[in-house]
Design an enzyme around this catalytic site. Structure first.
Site, PDB file in Angstrom:
ATOM      1  N   TYR A   6     -14.793  -0.213   9.262  1.00 62.39           N
ATOM      2  CA  TYR A   6     -13.356   0.066   9.372  1.00 62.39           C
ATOM      3  C   TYR A   6     -12.897  -0.092  10.825  1.00 62.39           C
ATOM      4  O   TYR A   6     -11.898  -0.762  11.107  1.00 62.39           O
ATOM      5  CB  TYR A   6     -13.109   1.495   8.870  1.00 62.39           C
ATOM      6  CG  TYR A   6     -11.699   2.007   9.041  1.00 62.39           C
ATOM      7  CD1 TYR A   6     -10.643   1.452   8.337  1.00 62.39           C
ATOM      8  CD2 TYR A   6     -11.434   3.087   9.890  1.00 62.39           C
ATOM      9  CE1 TYR A   6      -9.354   1.951   8.478  1.00 62.39           C
ATOM     10  CE2 TYR A   6     -10.154   3.590  10.030  1.00 62.39           C
ATOM     11  CZ  TYR A   6      -9.110   3.017   9.328  1.00 62.39           C
ATOM     12  OH  TYR A   6      -7.846   3.517   9.479  1.00 62.39           O
TER      13      TYR A   6
ATOM     14  N   GLY B   7       0.833  -1.208   0.000  1.00 56.97           N
ATOM     15  CA  GLY B   7       0.000   0.000   0.000  1.00 56.97           C
ATOM     16  C   GLY B   7       0.862   1.250   0.000  1.00 56.97           C
ATOM     17  O   GLY B   7       0.536   2.252   0.643  1.00 56.97           O
TER      18      GLY B   7
ATOM     19  N   ASP C 294       1.990  -1.779  -4.431  1.00 59.86           N
ATOM     20  CA  ASP C 294       0.587  -1.356  -4.339  1.00 59.86           C
ATOM     21  C   ASP C 294      -0.196  -2.171  -5.367  1.00 59.86           C
ATOM     22  O   ASP C 294       0.388  -2.869  -6.192  1.00 59.86           O
ATOM     23  CB  ASP C 294       0.450   0.151  -4.599  1.00 59.86           C
ATOM     24  CG  ASP C 294      -0.751   0.747  -3.857  1.00 59.86           C
ATOM     25  OD1 ASP C 294      -0.552   1.595  -2.972  1.00 59.86           O
ATOM     26  OD2 ASP C 294      -1.894   0.328  -4.152  1.00 59.86           O
TER      27      ASP C 294
HETATM   28  N1  SER Z   1      -8.213   8.794   8.963  1.00 58.87           N
HETATM   29  C1  SER Z   1      -8.994   7.620   9.193  1.00 58.87           C
HETATM   30  C2  SER Z   1     -10.365   7.775   8.716  1.00 58.87           C
HETATM   31  O1  SER Z   1     -10.865   8.882   8.765  1.00 58.87           O
HETATM   32  C3  SER Z   1      -8.993   7.297  10.651  1.00 58.87           C
HETATM   33  O2  SER Z   1      -8.033   6.341  10.900  1.00 58.87           O
HETATM   34  O3  SER Z   1     -10.983   6.836   8.340  1.00 58.87           O
END
Ligand code: SER
Length: 321
Positions: A143, A9, A35
């Site tokens: 996430y 990445g 990547d």
């Molecule tokens: N910068 C990231 C996000 O906003 C947080 O780890 O998803």
């Protein structure tokens, strides 16, 4: 002896600058960038580069074998906002890439791993001010779930198989080279670009939404600090809180106005507001400061000055770049 590093990445916001820094320290040929595509040509042409899909175990394994890799920085991930649009893809990429790397290390082929976690591991039931290292983590984004679960697996692989995996929970990262992609904290980068280009910015978070943030130079320093400290100093094998500053869109706009007096900001919160509202406002990073001497340098004023300087060069004076 120099480590032989693979960055997965490497074309992303952090990967780009991490690659440059690691090459400065260890030499261009000791740092293989990779990547899924060649979207960042400057990076691709700056040294050894391989196309690797982070979901493909054999691709990672072959690359490690061909280049005698002993250290991996796994920077590929789908971030919070994109993850809400593509939940299964976020789970697939964020989890499987981590398992691939952990399993390579479990087999002994890889000696050290860096894997980033995030403030997204926290959720609405977490104390929002001065959020402790060890506290309630009930993330509401896909996430955040992948990062929380990933932390558990990192600790598990360390305890069970002795894998030397090291991790920090990044806050929002502000930088002027590669754009961030698909995060909730992206506004804090976009605002500087738009300020320089159009003197206006329409913010997708409300004016008083306070989030933890950090300048890229500090983020790279934290990453390299934890990776270079003696093994025994790394007491937390899930992931360390690291903090620098916290601010709201209104505060960053005010700091831009100090330099661009007719800059104007408007607010149109969208689905990312709910994500931001579930995250901490500020982070307690005493453990990182104590265990491996973490210290940040950049204030909001310093960040604004540097961002505007660099972006002015980029947009208003490209010939001198
Ligand atoms: N910068 C990231 C996000 O906003 C947080 O780890 O998803």
């Amino acid at each position: 002896m120099n480590p032989k590093i693979l960055i997965i990445g490497a074309c992303g916001q952090i990967g780009t600058e991490l690659t440059t820094k690691l090459r400065e320290i260890y030499g261009v040929n000791n740092v293989i960038a990779s990547d899924i595509n060649t979207r960042n040509l400057e990076l691709v042409n700056s040294g050894p580069f391989e196309i690797i899909d982070a979901k493909n175990f054999n691709a990672i394994k072959d690359c490690c074998k061909n280049h005698n890799i002993d250290t991996i920085y796994l920077m590929a991930a789908l971030l919070s906002a994109t993850g809400e649009k593509y939940p299964m893809e976020a789970w697939d990429l964020n989890m499987n890439s981590l398992f691939h790397v952990l399993n390579l290390a479990k087999g002994g082929a890889i000696k050290k791993i860096f894997w980033p976690s995030s403030i997204a591991v926290f959720g609405p039931t977490t104390p929002r001010e001065n959020t402790p290292q060890h506290t309630t983590c009930e993330p509401t984004t896909v996430y955040g779930i992948t990062k929380q679960v990933g932390e558990r697996w990192c600790e598990y692989y360390h305890n069970k198989y002795g894998v030397d995996v090291r991790s920090i929970r990044y806050p929002g990262i502000i930088s002027h080279k590669a754009m961030p992609g698909g995060g909730t904290t992206d506004y804090a980068v976009e605002i500087y670009h738009d300020a320089v280009k159009t003197k206006t910015y329409n913010c997708f978070l409300s004016e008083n939404t306070q989030l933890p943030m950090m300048f890229m130079e500090d983020a790279i320093k934290a990453t390299i600090d934890i990776m270079t400290v003696k093994k025994d100093a790394v007491k937390i094998r899930s992931s360390y809180n690291v903090a620098a500053i916290s601010f709201t869109p209104k505060e960053v706009a005010a700091s831009i106005k100090q330099h661009i007096s007719d800059f104007e900001i408007s607010y149109k919160p969208d689905y990312r507001q709910a994500i931001a509202d579930s995250w901490p406002k500020s982070i307690n990073d005493d453990s990182a400061r104590k265990d491996w001497n973490w210290k940040h340098s950049f204030s909001l004023e310093a960040i604004t000055k540097e961002m505007l300087f660099q972006l002015n060069k980029k947009y208003n004076n490209p010939a001198k770049k």
